[in-house]
Design a protein around this motif. Structure first.
Motif, PDB file in Angstrom:
ATOM      1  N   ARG A  30     -15.932   3.984   0.981  1.00 26.36           N
ATOM      2  CA  ARG A  30     -14.941   4.679   0.604  1.00 26.36           C
ATOM      3  C   ARG A  30     -13.690   3.885  -0.356  1.00 26.36           C
ATOM      4  NH1 ARG A  30     -17.278   8.360  -0.569  1.00 26.36           N
ATOM      5  NH2 ARG A  30     -19.045   6.933   0.088  1.00 26.36           N
ATOM      6  N   MET A  31     -13.855   2.593   0.149  1.00 26.11           N
ATOM      7  CA  MET A  31     -12.831   1.698  -0.241  1.00 26.11           C
ATOM      8  C   MET A  31     -12.493   1.840  -1.714  1.00 26.11           C
ATOM      9  SD  MET A  31     -12.366  -2.236   0.626  1.00 26.11           S
ATOM     10  CE  MET A  31     -11.201  -3.318   0.299  1.00 26.11           C
ATOM     11  N   GLY A  32     -11.227   1.815  -2.210  1.00 24.51           N
ATOM     12  CA  GLY A  32     -10.940   1.842  -3.588  1.00 24.51           C
ATOM     13  C   GLY A  32     -10.057   0.821  -3.836  1.00 24.51           C
ATOM     14  N   MET A  33      -9.423   0.697  -4.995  1.00 28.66           N
ATOM     15  CA  MET A  33      -8.665  -0.303  -5.658  1.00 28.66           C
ATOM     16  C   MET A  33      -7.357  -0.610  -4.799  1.00 28.66           C
ATOM     17  SD  MET A  33     -10.714  -1.656  -7.858  1.00 28.66           S
ATOM     18  CE  MET A  33      -9.408  -2.550  -8.643  1.00 28.66           C
ATOM     19  N   GLY A  34      -7.011  -1.684  -4.497  1.00 28.75           N
ATOM     20  CA  GLY A  34      -5.600  -1.982  -4.020  1.00 28.75           C
ATOM     21  C   GLY A  34      -5.795  -1.623  -2.367  1.00 28.75           C
ATOM     22  N   SER A  35      -6.819  -1.147  -1.883  1.00 29.33           N
ATOM     23  CA  SER A  35      -6.994  -0.882  -0.603  1.00 29.33           C
ATOM     24  C   SER A  35      -7.106  -2.203   0.398  1.00 29.33           C
ATOM     25  CB  SER A  35      -8.044   0.216  -0.243  1.00 29.33           C
ATOM     26  OG  SER A  35      -7.399   1.168  -0.886  1.00 29.33           O
ATOM     27  N   LYS A  36      -6.920  -2.078   1.753  1.00 30.29           N
ATOM     28  CA  LYS A  36      -7.369  -2.903   2.934  1.00 30.29           C
ATOM     29  C   LYS A  36      -7.938  -2.254   3.843  1.00 30.29           C
ATOM     30  CE  LYS A  36      -4.676  -6.702   3.312  1.00 30.29           C
ATOM     31  NZ  LYS A  36      -5.699  -7.791   2.974  1.00 30.29           N
ATOM     32  N   ILE A  50       0.650   9.449   5.493  1.00 27.41           N
ATOM     33  CA  ILE A  50      -0.103   8.994   6.828  1.00 27.41           C
ATOM     34  C   ILE A  50      -1.049  10.137   7.033  1.00 27.41           C
ATOM     35  CG2 ILE A  50       0.032   8.480   9.376  1.00 27.41           C
ATOM     36  CD1 ILE A  50       2.667   7.001   9.062  1.00 27.41           C
ATOM     37  N   GLU A  51      -2.245   9.639   7.429  1.00 27.15           N
ATOM     38  CA  GLU A  51      -3.519  10.480   7.611  1.00 27.15           C
ATOM     39  C   GLU A  51      -4.030   9.981   8.729  1.00 27.15           C
ATOM     40  OE1 GLU A  51      -7.382  12.324   5.300  1.00 27.15           O
ATOM     41  OE2 GLU A  51      -5.935  11.412   4.354  1.00 27.15           O
ATOM     42  N   VAL A  94       0.821  -1.204   0.001  1.00 28.18           N
ATOM     43  CA  VAL A  94       0.027   0.093  -0.009  1.00 28.18           C
ATOM     44  C   VAL A  94       0.939   1.210   0.047  1.00 28.18           C
ATOM     45  CG1 VAL A  94      -1.979  -1.237   1.292  1.00 28.18           C
ATOM     46  CG2 VAL A  94      -0.311   0.067   2.478  1.00 28.18           C
ATOM     47  N   SER A  95       0.449   2.314  -0.693  1.00 28.47           N
ATOM     48  CA  SER A  95       1.312   3.378  -0.497  1.00 28.47           C
ATOM     49  C   SER A  95       0.654   4.671   0.561  1.00 28.47           C
ATOM     50  CB  SER A  95       1.049   4.116  -1.852  1.00 28.47           C
ATOM     51  OG  SER A  95      -0.438   4.459  -2.178  1.00 28.47           O
ATOM     52  N   ARG A  96      -0.262   4.240   1.150  1.00 29.94           N
ATOM     53  CA  ARG A  96      -0.823   5.336   2.221  1.00 29.94           C
ATOM     54  C   ARG A  96      -1.423   4.360   3.526  1.00 29.94           C
ATOM     55  NH1 ARG A  96      -5.074   9.393   0.296  1.00 29.94           N
ATOM     56  NH2 ARG A  96      -5.939   7.620  -0.912  1.00 29.94           N
ATOM     57  N   GLY A 124     -17.176  11.443   0.948  1.00 28.69           N
ATOM     58  CA  GLY A 124     -16.847  11.993  -0.478  1.00 28.69           C
ATOM     59  C   GLY A 124     -15.508  11.516  -1.034  1.00 28.69           C
ATOM     60  N   ARG A 125     -14.868  10.767  -0.320  1.00 29.46           N
ATOM     61  CA  ARG A 125     -13.450  10.470  -1.052  1.00 29.46           C
ATOM     62  C   ARG A 125     -13.581   8.938  -1.360  1.00 29.46           C
ATOM     63  NH1 ARG A 125      -9.118  11.622   3.629  1.00 29.46           N
ATOM     64  NH2 ARG A 125      -7.691  11.185   1.975  1.00 29.46           N
ATOM     65  N   THR A 126     -12.617   8.679  -2.290  1.00 30.91           N
ATOM     66  CA  THR A 126     -12.126   7.256  -2.671  1.00 30.91           C
ATOM     67  C   THR A 126     -10.949   7.223  -2.359  1.00 30.91           C
ATOM     68  OG1 THR A 126     -13.831   7.583  -4.666  1.00 30.91           O
ATOM     69  CG2 THR A 126     -12.270   5.713  -4.788  1.00 30.91           C
ATOM     70  N   LEU A 127     -10.720   5.934  -1.602  1.00 32.31           N
ATOM     71  CA  LEU A 127      -9.388   5.534  -0.811  1.00 32.31           C
ATOM     72  C   LEU A 127      -8.723   4.676  -1.575  1.00 32.31           C
ATOM     73  CD1 LEU A 127     -10.517   6.267   2.808  1.00 32.31           C
ATOM     74  CD2 LEU A 127      -9.424   8.170   1.304  1.00 32.31           C
ATOM     75  N   ASP A 128      -7.871   4.759  -2.681  1.00 33.32           N
ATOM     76  CA  ASP A 128      -7.153   3.603  -3.395  1.00 33.32           C
ATOM     77  C   ASP A 128      -6.048   3.375  -2.740  1.00 33.32           C
ATOM     78  OD1 ASP A 128      -9.034   3.531  -5.315  1.00 33.32           O
ATOM     79  OD2 ASP A 128      -8.414   5.257  -6.513  1.00 33.32           O
TER      80      ASP A 128
END
Length: 338
Positions: free
Chosen positions: A249-255, A212-213, A156-158, A222-226
């Motif tokens: 909110r879960m996007g592609m490649g997310s856990k 990191i957030e 993951v990148s974030r 309103g967000r999409t979290l890839d």
């Protein structure tokens, strides 16, 4: 009166099992009701048949944990004793001591109970995992560890950590400062876990870069979290609408990992917990796991385990109330009879 001998491989294992000043032996004698004498690498156990068998089971579990690199501290000994009472001492062998992560100070993070191991495996295998259980079971800490592990591995990148800013007795408006200052106390447990695993300086740099957030749940709308590892903590305090908003909110490649304790809901009475609702609605969907931890998985002070048990017993013993009858509702008053 029964008597059995338990032999270990070397003095190091025997010393670890005995503990400092024989504290582990004393605890087992008091809890399991048998007498234990250690001579070199041999333990002699005497007492009633059942007590002796339970003690041998606990000693076996402790030996297995030590061989797999787990320190035999107070929590580990308590857990081995609890397995012995359930005649599951051999299950300690399933705690393989697999390393999740090293903290910034070099401390290894591993599953300390079978429940925690199941939880970690579920996070690794599934896209969405619900970790539900009482305080002290490591729900949040282990989820943060898995997030840091995934980030360091580049999967993951974030890392995004969030929780609802629900007031438990106090009001946000009375806290000093701007909005961020008001919600920071609610996010402190998430900060603490990241500080421990990454170090304060690394954490600050990654926050500045947006890698990191840590934010209140309201900021997720309103967000999409890839390509992210997303943790929702204290999820028992979400409403049904908030939970649906978060999960979508879960996007592609997310856990996603959702943690909470359904015995500590701070919502108004008329609001149903989004965590309880989601567990019911999503229980049969593939790639979504629900792991229930119990007081046996508590890894804090022994009193935390006792407190959890006491509250569970009090809840079970609480009198059930009937619904108001028709006449009561007709008058506009509600009377509840035991």
């Amino acid at each position: 009166m029964a008597e059995k001998l338990f032999e270990v491989l070397d003095n190091d294992i025997a010393l670890a099992i005995c503990g400092p000043f024989n504290t582990n032996i004393s605890h087992m004698e008091k809890t399991l009701g048998s007498a234990i004498i250690c001579r070199g690498t041999t333990f002699k156990v005497t007492g009633d048949d059942e007590n002796v068998n339970n003690t041998i089971s606990a000693l076996t579990a402790m030996e297995d944990l030590h061989k797999r690199g787990t320190d035999l501290d107070e929590q580990a000994v308590r857990y081995c004793v609890s397995l012995a009472f359930e005649n599951n001492g051999s299950k300690a062998r399933e705690l393989t001591g697999e390393l999740v992560l090293l903290t910034s100070k070099g401390k290894p993070i591993r599953a300390k109970t079978l429940g925690q191991k199941e939880y970690l495996k579920a996070i690794e295998k599934n896209s969405i995992t619900f970790g539900v259980g009482p305080a002290g079971t490591g729900k949040t800490y282990l989820a943060v560890a898995m997030a840091v592990k995934a980030f360091k591995a580049g999967t993951v990148s974030r890392i995004i950590l969030t929780r609802p800013a629900v007031e438990a007795g106090e009001r946000l408006g009375f806290l000093p400062g701007d909005l961020q200052s008001k919600v920071d106390p609610y996010l402190r447990p998430l900060y603490d876990g990241l500080f421990d695993m990454m170090g304060a300086e690394t954490f600050r740099k990654l926050v500045e870069k947006g890698v990191i957030e840590v934010a209140p749940l309201a900021y997720m709308r309103g967000r999409t979290l890839d390509d992210s590892f997303i943790i929702l903590d204290e999820a028992q305090n979400t409403t049904k609408e908030q939970m649906k908003m978060f999960l979508t909110r879960m996007g592609m490649g997310s856990k996603v990992v959702v943690t909470g304790d359904i015995t500590q809901i701070d919502l108004p009475r008329e609001k149903k917990s989004g965590l309880k609702d989601a567990m019911q609605i999503l229980k049969n969907i593939d790639d979504i796991a629900i792991v229930r931890l119990s007081e046996k998985d508590v890894v804090r002070h022994k009193l935390v385990q006792d407190i959890v048990k006491a509250y569970e017993k009090a809840a079970a013993d609480k009198p059930k109330f009937e619904k108001p009858n028709f006449d009561d509702r007709k008058t506009g008053k509600k009377y509840y009879a035991k």
